[in-house]
Structure formats: structure tokens, C-alpha cells
Design a protein around this motif. Structure first.
Motif, short mmCIF file in Angstrom:
data_model
loop_
_atom_site.label_atom_id
_atom_site.label_comp_id
_atom_site.label_asym_id
_atom_site.label_seq_id
_atom_site.Cartn_x
_atom_site.Cartn_y
_atom_site.Cartn_z
N ALA A 185 7.77 -19.63 -11.74
CA ALA A 185 7.59 -20.75 -10.81
C ALA A 185 8.38 -20.49 -9.52
CB ALA A 185 8.04 -22.04 -11.46
N ASP A 186 9.65 -20.81 -9.51
CA ASP A 186 10.47 -20.58 -8.32
C ASP A 186 11.92 -20.37 -8.76
OD1 ASP A 186 11.30 -20.30 -5.75
OD2 ASP A 186 10.86 -22.36 -5.11
N PRO A 187 12.43 -19.12 -8.77
CA PRO A 187 11.80 -17.95 -8.14
C PRO A 187 10.66 -17.37 -8.96
CG PRO A 187 13.85 -17.33 -9.19
CD PRO A 187 13.77 -18.82 -9.31
N CYS A 188 9.87 -16.53 -8.30
CA CYS A 188 8.74 -15.86 -8.93
C CYS A 188 9.06 -14.38 -9.12
CB CYS A 188 7.49 -15.98 -8.06
SG CYS A 188 6.94 -17.66 -7.76
N MET A 189 8.43 -13.78 -10.11
CA MET A 189 8.50 -12.34 -10.29
C MET A 189 7.21 -11.74 -9.73
SD MET A 189 9.85 -9.47 -11.19
CE MET A 189 11.30 -9.99 -12.11
N VAL A 190 7.36 -10.88 -8.74
CA VAL A 190 6.22 -10.22 -8.10
C VAL A 190 6.20 -8.77 -8.55
CG1 VAL A 190 5.14 -9.57 -5.92
CG2 VAL A 190 6.39 -11.74 -6.09
N SER A 191 5.08 -8.32 -9.09
CA SER A 191 4.91 -6.94 -9.54
C SER A 191 3.70 -6.34 -8.85
CB SER A 191 4.72 -6.87 -11.06
OG SER A 191 5.81 -7.46 -11.74
N ILE A 192 3.90 -5.17 -8.26
CA ILE A 192 2.82 -4.43 -7.61
C ILE A 192 2.83 -3.03 -8.19
CG2 ILE A 192 1.91 -3.58 -5.41
CD1 ILE A 192 3.44 -5.86 -4.03
N TYR A 193 1.70 -2.58 -8.72
CA TYR A 193 1.70 -1.29 -9.42
C TYR A 193 0.31 -0.65 -9.32
CZ TYR A 193 -0.17 -4.61 -12.80
OH TYR A 193 -0.89 -5.62 -13.38
N GLY A 194 0.30 0.67 -9.25
CA GLY A 194 -0.96 1.41 -9.18
C GLY A 194 -0.77 2.81 -9.73
N ASP A 195 -1.84 3.36 -10.30
CA ASP A 195 -1.73 4.68 -10.93
C ASP A 195 -2.67 5.73 -10.34
OD1 ASP A 195 -4.14 3.83 -11.86
OD2 ASP A 195 -3.58 3.84 -13.99
N SER A 196 -3.32 5.42 -9.21
CA SER A 196 -4.22 6.41 -8.65
C SER A 196 -4.13 6.54 -7.13
CB SER A 196 -5.67 6.12 -9.05
OG SER A 196 -6.06 4.84 -8.56
N ASP A 197 -4.01 5.41 -6.40
CA ASP A 197 -4.02 5.48 -4.93
C ASP A 197 -3.01 4.50 -4.34
OD1 ASP A 197 -4.88 6.44 -2.47
OD2 ASP A 197 -6.43 4.90 -2.28
N PHE A 198 -1.84 4.43 -4.94
CA PHE A 198 -0.76 3.54 -4.49
C PHE A 198 -0.43 3.84 -3.02
CE2 PHE A 198 3.77 2.31 -4.28
CZ PHE A 198 3.75 1.08 -4.90
N GLN A 199 -0.38 2.80 -2.19
CA GLN A 199 -0.17 2.95 -0.75
C GLN A 199 1.23 2.47 -0.36
OE1 GLN A 199 -2.53 4.28 1.52
NE2 GLN A 199 -3.51 4.90 -0.40
N PRO A 200 2.23 3.35 -0.33
CA PRO A 200 3.61 2.93 -0.06
C PRO A 200 3.78 2.23 1.29
CG PRO A 200 3.57 5.16 -0.94
CD PRO A 200 2.16 4.79 -0.64
N ASP A 201 3.15 2.74 2.35
CA ASP A 201 3.36 2.18 3.68
C ASP A 201 2.87 0.74 3.76
OD1 ASP A 201 3.08 5.17 3.83
OD2 ASP A 201 3.67 4.82 5.91
N ALA A 202 1.64 0.52 3.33
CA ALA A 202 1.07 -0.82 3.43
C ALA A 202 1.79 -1.81 2.52
CB ALA A 202 -0.42 -0.78 3.08
N ILE A 203 2.17 -1.36 1.33
CA ILE A 203 2.86 -2.25 0.39
C ILE A 203 4.25 -2.61 0.92
CG2 ILE A 203 3.91 -2.32 -1.91
CD1 ILE A 203 1.42 -0.69 -2.86
N ALA A 204 4.94 -1.64 1.49
CA ALA A 204 6.25 -1.93 2.07
C ALA A 204 6.13 -2.91 3.23
CB ALA A 204 6.91 -0.63 2.54
N ALA A 205 5.13 -2.72 4.09
CA ALA A 205 4.94 -3.64 5.22
C ALA A 205 4.58 -5.03 4.73
CB ALA A 205 3.84 -3.10 6.13
N LEU A 206 3.77 -5.12 3.70
CA LEU A 206 3.41 -6.42 3.13
C LEU A 206 4.65 -7.16 2.65
CD1 LEU A 206 1.09 -8.34 1.95
CD2 LEU A 206 1.48 -7.10 -0.20
N ILE A 207 5.50 -6.47 1.90
CA ILE A 207 6.71 -7.11 1.37
C ILE A 207 7.63 -7.55 2.50
CG2 ILE A 207 8.80 -6.70 0.01
CD1 ILE A 207 7.09 -4.80 -1.74
#
Length: 204
Positions: free
Chosen positions: A82-104
Motif C-alpha cells: 500500500a504505502d510504502p509500495c514495493m516496486v519491482s522491474i525485471y527482464g530477461d531478454s531486452d532489459f533497457q537500463p537507460d530508460a528504466i533509470a530515467a523512469l525511476i
């Protein structure tokens, strides 16, 4: 032929408002990638991803991707709690570090104001070859994002340790001693060299 992969993951706690903003941006990106009409953007979204051109409220989001025509994070998103929330982002083929970092960074200013968030990623291939292995790390701060490759860190670790008392060819110890005596620096010799090189625009 071989298939190449980028695998990575990041998990962190955030406020409910930040998690909701990540989910909104994620959904807008998915709609745009699938050529669907995105829903109306929230005021929080527009503040985090200010449009760079009038008439398109989503081009601020598209700007975080290497190719705005393909707004893909190459990962899955999961938000729990609820609050705080646990956010998990994961990928096993085409993980995009730049875009994910900018999103966060765009969506989590409050969380990043308390502590940075970091993650790692790795390269892989369906055919084992030395040149297809490796990876890197990312550290996300409120005011910057830092990246480095595994190979770069290894290269530095393999370099022989420098003798701190050996003269640099362009920055001799005698000059450093003079600056110290004149109270023009309080840096150690190696830090003094790095500072002089940085001010001159040279690599340390």
C-alpha cells in the motif's frame, strides 16, 4: 547466428504516489508502443515528463528512450503493498537500463531524496562466446544517473597500483609541495593531480 540478451532487475520501496506515477508512465509507453491511443495524462505525469513540443503530451516520456519510435522497457513491472509500495522491474531478454533509470528518477524524487537506488544488468547469448558476456551497473540519484560497465571496473582493478610518491610527468611533486606550502591546496598528491587534469579538461 546467436540470440543476444540483456537481463536485469531492480526492486525498491517508494511512496504510493510515486508507484502510481510509474504505473501510469509504463501504461502510456505500452499504449504508444502498440499504436493505441493512451489515456489522458495526469498532472503529475506532465510534471514528471514535461512535453518538449506543444500538441503531444507524451513526447516528454518518449524522450527517455533511445529510439522514441519504440518506447519499450524490455521488462515487467510489479507493484505490491500500500504505502510504502514495493516496486519491482525485471527482464530477461531486452532489459533497457537507460530508460528504466530515467523512469525511476523522474517518478521517485521523494524516495531518491532519502537514498539512491541502484541495479545491475548482464549480457548473455544463446551461444557461449567471451565477447558476449559482461554487464554493468547503474546508480540513480535525485540529481544524476551514473552508469559503468563491468569490463571498465575490471580493467581498473587489473591496473598496477600507482606509487603515490612517483612524479607525474606533467605535475611533479615539487609543484604540489609548493601549492601546499602556499596554502593553495589541501589535497593529497594524487587528488591534486586529478583536480588539475580535470580543470584542464584532461582525463585523470
Amino acid at each position: 547466428m546467436a540470440d543476444h540478451y540483456v537481463q536485469g532487475s531492480v526492486a525498491f520501496t517508494s511512496t504510493a504516489q510515486e508507484a502510481a506515477l510509474i504505473e501510469e508512465a509504463w501504461q502510456h509507453a505500452a499504449d504508444l508502443d502498440n499504436e493505441l491511443a493512451p489515456g489522458d495524462p495526469s498532472a503529475e505525469f506532465l510534471a514528471a515528463f514535461p512535453p518538449v513540443e506543444l500538441g503531444n503530451p507524451f513526447n516528454g516520456l518518449l524522450a527517455i528512450f533511445d529510439d522514441p519510435r519504440f518506447p519499450q522497457f524490455g521488462a515487467e513491472l510489479r507493484v505490491t503493498g500500500a504505502d510504502p509500495c514495493m516496486v519491482s522491474i525485471y527482464g530477461d531478454s531486452d532489459f533497457q537500463p537507460d530508460a528504466i533509470a530515467a523512469l525511476i528518477q523522474r517518478c521517485c524524487p521523494q524516495t531518491l531524496g532519502e537514498a539512491p537506488i541502484g541495479f545491475t544488468w548482464s549480457y548473455g547469448s544463446s551461444r557461449a562466446r567471451p565477447e558476449d558476456s559482461g554487464g554493468g551497473w547503474c546508480a540513480i540519484f535525485a540529481d544524476r544517473i551514473e552508469f559503468s560497465e563491468t569490463a571498465e571496473g575490471l580493467s581498473k582493478a587489473l591496473q598496477p597500483a600507482a606509487d603515490p610518491w612517483s612524479d607525474h610527468p606533467h605535475h611533479p611533486v615539487s609543484d604540489w609541495k609548493t601549492d601546499v606550502a602556499n596554502d593553495e591546496t589541501r589535497l593529497g598528491y594524487l587528488d591534486w593531480i586529478a583536480a588539475r587534469q580535470s580543470s584542464a579538461g584532461a582525463a585523470p
